[in-house]
Design a protein around this motif. Sequence first.
Motif: not given
Length: 308
Positions: A42-45, A197-201, A224-228
């Motif tokens: 959820l955080l990375r997306t 959206v699906l991960a939050a659901a 790092y995972i979210g940005i790069l």
Amino acid sequence: MNENNSTLQRYLPMTLVLLIWGFMNVPATYALREMPPLELLLLRTAIAAAILAPLAYCRERRLLPNRSDLAIAVLMGIFGVLLNNLCFFYAIKFTSLTNIAIIFATSPLITTILAAVFLGERLTPRRVCGIVFALGGAVCLLCKGDLSLLANLSLNKGDLMEFCASFCCSAMTVLGKKITKSSPIVVTLCNMAASCVLAAALIATVGQPMNLALSGRALLGTLYIGILGSSCAYVLQQISIQRIGAGATGAFLNGSPVVSIFAAMVFMGEALSMIQAVCAAVILVGIFLNAGGNKASGSVDLKTKRAS
């Protein structure tokens, strides 16, 4: 000079992706020590979508892909981001990292087969040799030269989940070639938003608590995972798919173990053996044969797509 520049432009995007994803094991390990897989997904997306949305609007003046590409872009998010990551994260709970790495080495082979069947990409003798070199080198590298370990692999549900993750990764790569009228930034934004959206659901459905009290190391790993690893790498992957094709793009993933071992040397102080160095060289030869045999003809011009 122009030919050299053209070659650099074609292969630079996926080379950067290989480096980014190859080093991602270290920050992912730090992050997963303090949060469950669904929260990290959820955080990375969410981070990737927050970065890509203003970029997409400023460059393309739109936040959604062209109507003809929208369904494919959503499917790419479901397969390549949501299911790929969930299968990988949960495979770690049921099988060894060695099994996971060996199984993931089959992903470029799956991509090449899917691209040949569904996209009509030619499977030349040169590319077949490249696949054999890269896959064999990757397996030998992960086994540290002791191929008898393959006979002792015991398949379990974790291995099956990793096979699913590899297939989902390959499916996303092949689906990306079907995008014809939308830019990589907009497509990747749609991928990340759909997955977010699906991960939050899913989190709301299972009632999973969120851990937001992260240490500095886990926070940096997540960023790092979210940005790069997400916003940058997925955009570059889409650019690569359009420039060199799905099969050639997938070929670069065989180099992931090489980069991961180098990252372990730099950050974990692990030593590099002679057999590992030889296997790394064999993998690079395989990538060159597979990806290098692909011509630019048939790729979609990005400027034309943006103007559509």
